[in-house]
Design a protein around this motif. Structure first.
Motif, short mmCIF file in Angstrom:
data_model
loop_
_atom_site.label_atom_id
_atom_site.label_comp_id
_atom_site.label_asym_id
_atom_site.label_seq_id
_atom_site.Cartn_x
_atom_site.Cartn_y
_atom_site.Cartn_z
N ASN A 186 16.83 -10.04 -16.52
CA ASN A 186 18.14 -10.69 -16.67
C ASN A 186 17.98 -12.09 -17.24
OD1 ASN A 186 19.58 -8.54 -15.56
ND2 ASN A 186 19.43 -9.35 -13.48
N ARG A 190 19.26 -13.85 -20.67
CA ARG A 190 20.09 -15.08 -20.70
C ARG A 190 19.48 -16.11 -21.65
NH1 ARG A 190 20.15 -14.31 -14.56
NH2 ARG A 190 22.04 -13.08 -14.28
N GLN A 309 26.32 -0.94 -7.77
CA GLN A 309 25.49 -2.15 -7.68
C GLN A 309 24.03 -1.70 -7.70
OE1 GLN A 309 26.98 -4.94 -8.00
NE2 GLN A 309 29.08 -4.34 -7.49
N PRO B 53 32.48 -8.40 -9.18
CA PRO B 53 31.08 -8.78 -8.91
C PRO B 53 30.10 -7.67 -9.30
CG PRO B 53 32.44 -9.04 -6.94
CD PRO B 53 33.29 -8.38 -7.96
N PHE B 54 28.95 -8.12 -9.82
CA PHE B 54 27.88 -7.18 -10.20
C PHE B 54 26.55 -7.83 -9.86
CE2 PHE B 54 25.24 -5.21 -13.80
CZ PHE B 54 25.01 -4.04 -13.08
N THR B 55 25.62 -7.02 -9.38
CA THR B 55 24.30 -7.54 -8.99
C THR B 55 23.53 -8.17 -10.15
OG1 THR B 55 23.64 -5.22 -9.23
CG2 THR B 55 23.69 -6.13 -6.98
N ASP B 56 23.80 -7.74 -11.38
CA ASP B 56 22.98 -8.15 -12.51
C ASP B 56 23.81 -8.71 -13.67
OD1 ASP B 56 21.49 -5.93 -10.93
OD2 ASP B 56 19.94 -7.04 -12.01
N PRO B 57 24.44 -9.87 -13.45
CA PRO B 57 25.34 -10.42 -14.47
C PRO B 57 24.56 -11.15 -15.58
CG PRO B 57 25.35 -11.83 -12.53
CD PRO B 57 24.38 -10.72 -12.25
N MET B 58 24.14 -10.39 -16.58
CA MET B 58 23.20 -10.90 -17.58
C MET B 58 23.75 -11.98 -18.50
SD MET B 58 21.68 -7.23 -18.53
CE MET B 58 23.32 -6.61 -18.37
N ASP B 60 25.90 -14.33 -17.44
CA ASP B 60 26.43 -15.44 -16.64
C ASP B 60 25.35 -16.41 -16.20
OD1 ASP B 60 29.31 -15.03 -16.32
OD2 ASP B 60 28.69 -13.09 -15.51
N GLN B 65 26.76 -16.23 -11.23
CA GLN B 65 25.80 -15.37 -10.53
C GLN B 65 25.94 -15.53 -9.02
OE1 GLN B 65 21.68 -16.08 -11.69
NE2 GLN B 65 22.32 -16.54 -13.77
N GLN B 69 27.13 -12.99 -5.94
CA GLN B 69 26.29 -12.72 -4.75
C GLN B 69 27.04 -13.02 -3.46
OE1 GLN B 69 22.41 -14.61 -5.02
NE2 GLN B 69 22.09 -13.80 -7.07
N ASN B 104 28.53 -1.16 -15.51
CA ASN B 104 28.01 -0.17 -14.56
C ASN B 104 28.92 0.15 -13.36
OD1 ASN B 104 25.81 1.73 -14.12
ND2 ASN B 104 25.52 0.59 -12.22
#
Lengths: 410, 263
Positions: A186, A190, A309, B53-58, B60, B65, B69, B104
């Motif tokens: 990730n 970024r 998730q 919300p998403f575990t892997d917000p690429m 952001d 982030q 969480q 996802n």
């Protein structure tokens, strides 16, 4: 009626991906708009390089003189005797410069980055093998190198962190999310979005947005091509089965791809079963314990909860500890061309000892997973069955983990 | 006319730029988040983006982030996010709501069930960061068919050649990402962004809103001078993250709104 076998419906398993980067329904380009123009440019450059003899001449030269290819196809005689069944060969990719198969791919991507005029290389790493390979090739070509690594992994893989630093790379500990490989990826994405104009993202496995899964596979396919030729020389025929471990799946894809259309060759991928593939989800077996989803630019099997998730995998091997898998594996799984199984941490550790004891080879914990399956499979097969296992990395980096798991003092 | 189209038409008639805010659903918890959400229109917000919300917000930065969480840790789910939209709509039937996030969780729920539930809850549009035009048949085209706007991000790397593809199948407005980077990064100067906004406006009749890195009433005023709307996310989310009360958060939002509406 029996379900038609794949061979009845497909002429080849080697034609993918399609022009949208899909292997069946898997793969694709699920990235933000900022990255999309660069991904298209990369695809164009790779298409050009693929048919450029100069590009491949340089690859061949570096593979031979810098990496040390071809790696041997070695008859593991004592292991074969001990297991009492199939004739076992190791493809010795752990003998490559930097100690794993990772450099096969890094070399290709760095040569491509040079053609694209990119001076800054970024990479993600889990155990540190891809990071070390990237730092190595960047040093060789005088390129800036930044490696993203989860803080948890920085702590448990100190020797590789120091190696990368010796090679001139900047190692960025990633604290976001849960601070492991997924989060490192990730963070690399970024960085790439931020520095897209001068930066090349060197992905370490057959995942990510198209063209990465195809490109990394093509660079790793040297493993399978050599194996083919070496087995013909040694035995005068193709192997009967291939076994390789899978995290993202690049060493496996590299071994498997040149054999996909040889239907008589049985192909088996071994995922990391961690503490066991069950509802506790303490494993990294995306195919045997996950379901399709979209992450890191591609659709593939993922470990995820009911709400989509992403879950943190678990494996004793940091290199297999990833909640996804390359999209081409997902497709081969659904097509039934490749069998996917899993072995636990405990079985992998036993295989570690087996390799040390019978062959004098200290293997990385990743191929120990493949070996653990070989140890189950080989005794059930006849002595004339030719089995090739990819010994894709050496175990120097893992001796601390193994000592801890065995409760031994170093 | 959709709520988004109606809102931009009325702003245009008033000669004002839209003030658009982003908050993550369920941050820091469901009840507080809903209280903030309900207060946004009164604080001067014209269009609301709600983060799923998403575990892997690429895409952001750290602020969003962490917001995701916090929300996930407090038990936020897709179902609860849709419930928040429904609850908001009980008292406000005019302010447009856009659900923003990653693919996802939507794919996991199923595209058609998600679209039906989103429409029923009263949301008006979607922004899904990891679905470029190349993947339009995944969600964009089904969303349009379901009567939802699919709002696209245009970026500094979107060149003339790509712009038509980015503008195709999009409606509501265009979200111009002012920098190559992640949310919450350093802001671009209005002077630097103006030519890009003009370039996009020459290619479409849709309003163009500018976001990423806008943190103060002054930034908001400067961007409002050159675009049809200003988007603020991380700066608000930071206030929630440091434990400001809903009243304090909404007070800050009000100061930003005054900036955005001052031009």
């Amino acid at each position: 009626m029996e379900r038609p076998m794949p061979e009845d419906t497909l002429n080849t398993f080697r034609a993918g991906p399609d022009e949208r980067g899909r292997f069946g329904d898997f793969g694709g380009r699920f990235v933000s708009e900022t990255l999309m123009p660069l991904i298209l440019e990369l695809e164009g450059e790779y298409e050009k390089a693929k048919t450029d003899t100069d590009f491949w001449a340089e690859m061949e030269h570096m593979w031979k003189h810098y990496v040390g290819r071809p790696s041997p196809l070695y008859f593991a005689e004592r292991l074969t005797d001990e297991l009492g069944g199939a004739k076992i060969y190791f493809k010795r990719d752990e003998l490559n410069h930097t100690g794993a198969h990772k450099i096969n791919n890094v070399l290709g991507q760095i040569l491509l980055a040079r053609r694209m005029g990119k001076k800054r290389i970024i990479a993600e790493t889990g155990a540190g093998q891809h990071g070390v390979a990237t730092a190595t090739v960047c040093a060789r070509y005088g390129l800036d190198c930044v490696v993203f690594m989860g803080e948890t992994d920085v702590e448990r893989q100190k020797p590789n962190v120091f190696r990368m630093k010796l090679l001139g790379a900047q190692v960025v500990p990633v604290t976001s999310g849960r601070a492991t490989l997924k989060d490192a990826m990730n963070e690399a994405l970024r960085d790439w979005v931020t520095n897209v104009r001068d930066t090349f993202y060197c992905i370490g496995t057959v995942a990510g947005p198209h063209p990465y899964p195809a490109m990394v596979r093509d660079f790793q396919s040297i493993i399978g091509r050599e194996t083919r030729a070496q087995m013909m020389e040694a035995e005068g025929r193709l192997p009967d089965s291939l076994v390789a471990c899978i995290g993202g799946g690049s060493n496996a894809m590299g071994l498997f791809h040149p054999f996909l259309d040889d239907r008589e060759v049985r192909i088996i991928g071994v995922e990391a079963g961690g503490h066991g593939v069950d509802e506790r989800m303490e494993h990294a077996a995306s195919l045997t314990g996950g379901r399709p989803g979209v992450l890191h630019g591609n659709r593939t099997y993922l470990l995820q909860d009911d709400d989509g998730q992403i879950l943190e995998g678990h494996s004793i091997s940091a290199g297999l500890d990833y909640p996804g898998i390359g999209p081409e594996h997902s497709w081969l799984h659904e097509m039934g061309r490749v069998e996917y199984v899993s072995v636990t941490d405990k079985e992998a550790l036993e295989a570690f000892g087996l390799s040390c004891r019978t062959e004098g080879i200290i293997p990385a914990l990743e191929p120990c997973h493949a070996l653990a399956h070989v140890a189950k499979l080989a005794p059930t097969l006849p002595a004339d069955h030719l089995l090739v296992m990819n010994m894709c990395g050496r175990g120097d980096k893992d001796i601390f983990t193994v000592a801890e798991a065995l409760g031994a003092e170093m | 006319m959709s709520r988004i189209d109606a809102r931009f038409a009325s702003l245009k008639a008033d000669g004002r730029a839209a003030f658009v805010t982003f908050v993550t659903a369920g941050d820091p918890d469901y009840d507080t988040s809903l209280e903030i959400l309900r207060g946004l229109p009164g604080a001067g917000v014209d269009v609301i983006e709600i983060g799923m919300p998403f575990t892997d917000p690429m895409a952001d930065g750290p602020s969003i982030q962490l917001a995701g969480q916090r929300a996930l840790a407090a038990g936020q789910t897709m179902e609860k996010t849709l419930a928040m939209v429904r609850a908001f709509r009980q008292s406000d039937d005019e302010t447009p709501i856009i659900l923003m996030g990653y693919y996802n969780p939507i794919y996991s729920m199923g595209v058609h069930p998600f679209l039906a539930a989103t429409k029923e809850a009263g949301a008006d549009g979607l922004i899904v960061v990891d679905l470029p035009p190349e993947e339009d048949d995944e969600l964009c085209i089904p969303a349009n068919a379901a009567g939802l706007h699919f709002i696209r991000l245009a970026t500094p790397t979107t060149d003339e050649k790509r712009l038509p593809a980015v503008l195709a199948n999009t409606s509501g407005f265009v979200y111009y990402v002012s920098i190559t980077g992640i949310t919450g990064a350093a802001a671009a100067h209005a002077d630097a962004v103006a030519p890009d906004v003009a370039r996009i406006k020459a290619a479409t009749d849709l309003p163009v809103c500018v976001g990423f890195g806008i943190k103060t009433p002054e930034n908001a005023a400067a961007i409002a001078g050159i675009a049809d709307g200003v988007v603020v996310g991380s700066a608000i989310v930071d206030r929630i993250g440091r434990g400001d009360s809903p009243t304090e958060v909404l007070g800050f939002v009000k100061s930003l709104a005054q900036g955005a509406h001052s031009v």
